[in-house]
Scaffold this motif. Structure first.
Motif, PDB file in Angstrom:
ATOM      1  N   ARG A 197       1.431   6.771  -0.829  1.00 39.15           N
ATOM      2  CA  ARG A 197       0.506   5.666  -1.075  1.00 39.15           C
ATOM      3  C   ARG A 197       0.754   5.129  -2.485  1.00 39.15           C
ATOM      4  O   ARG A 197       0.831   5.885  -3.441  1.00 39.15           O
ATOM      5  CB  ARG A 197      -0.926   6.151  -0.909  1.00 39.15           C
ATOM      6  N   ASP A 231       0.815  -1.221   0.000  1.00 43.49           N
ATOM      7  CA  ASP A 231       0.000   0.000   0.000  1.00 43.49           C
ATOM      8  C   ASP A 231       0.845   1.267   0.000  1.00 43.49           C
ATOM      9  O   ASP A 231       0.464   2.276  -0.603  1.00 43.49           O
ATOM     10  CB  ASP A 231      -0.917   0.018   1.228  1.00 43.49           C
ATOM     11  N   TYR A 232       1.991   1.311   0.719  1.00 44.21           N
ATOM     12  CA  TYR A 232       2.786   2.525   0.839  1.00 44.21           C
ATOM     13  C   TYR A 232       4.217   2.266   0.429  1.00 44.21           C
ATOM     14  O   TYR A 232       4.755   1.158   0.608  1.00 44.21           O
ATOM     15  CB  TYR A 232       2.752   3.056   2.276  1.00 44.21           C
TER      16      TYR A 232
END
Length: 201
Positions: free
Chosen positions: A28, A20-21
């Motif tokens: 993000r 996700d990151y």
């Protein structure tokens, strides 16, 4: 739903599937779900779309601001004034009070000679000049203090039987020379020069 990219769109660092990151810059990686054209417009305007959570946050912020406004604009109701405290009478403490002694009675008026002839006791003859009247009044006061009754002052010029020019301090009004002489004898102890005298107009 779009596949997650294999690299960070911000710094270009490689990314694993379902990451996700970015581990390098913290941006993000998984594209955020957008509200149709609103998300695209946001991204074009500000460079990146933070995600749908922004709308929930803004909604909560608006609700909080609205609540504060309602609280701030609520009318302030003042409390009714407290009832006045019951007035209590001061408790008087019993103290022993002494009744002051009555003031001494003022000296009685000088005895006036009646509108008739008679006899009296002459206590003093004072020349009617300077402070003669004050001296005569002083002798009257002394006689009264000593218990002599019916003391007064005669202006000798108003009586034919007296030599004019004197204030005569007398004591008593008598009908006969004998009564006046008896009174004079009783006063000779304090007034050795006292004598009986007829008073005629």
């Amino acid at each position: 739903m779009a596949e997650p990219p294999d690299a960070c769109g911000t710094c270009g660092a490689p990314a694993e599937p379902h990451q996700d990151y970015c581990l390098e810059c913290g941006s993000r990686i998984v594209p955020a779900r957008r509200f149709s054209t609103v998300g695209h417009a946001w991204e074009r305007r500000f460079g990146r779309y933070p995600g749908d959570w922004i709308w929930a946050s803004m909604l909560l912020l608006l609700v909080a601001v609205g609540s504060e406004t309602v609280v701030a604009t609520s009318p302030v109701v003042t409390a009714p004034p407290a009832p006045p405290a019951a007035q209590t009478q001061p408790t008087s403490t019993a103290t022993a009070t002494t009744t002051p002694a009555p003031a001494p009675a003022p000296p009685k008026q000088l005895t006036e000679w009646p509108a008739r002839d008679g006899y009296t006791v002459v206590l003093a003859s004072i020349p009617a000049r300077g402070a003669g009247l004050d001296e005569a009044r002083s002798k009257v006061k002394t006689a009264r203090t000593g218990g002599v009754r019916d003391v007064g002052i005669l202006v000798s010029s108003r009586f034919s039987s007296l030599h004019p020019g004197y204030y005569v301090v007398f004591a008593g009004v008598f009908d006969s020379l004998e009564e006046a002489q008896t009174a004079a004898n009783r006063l000779t102890g304090r007034y050795p020069n006292a004598y009986a005298r007829q008073i005629t107009r």
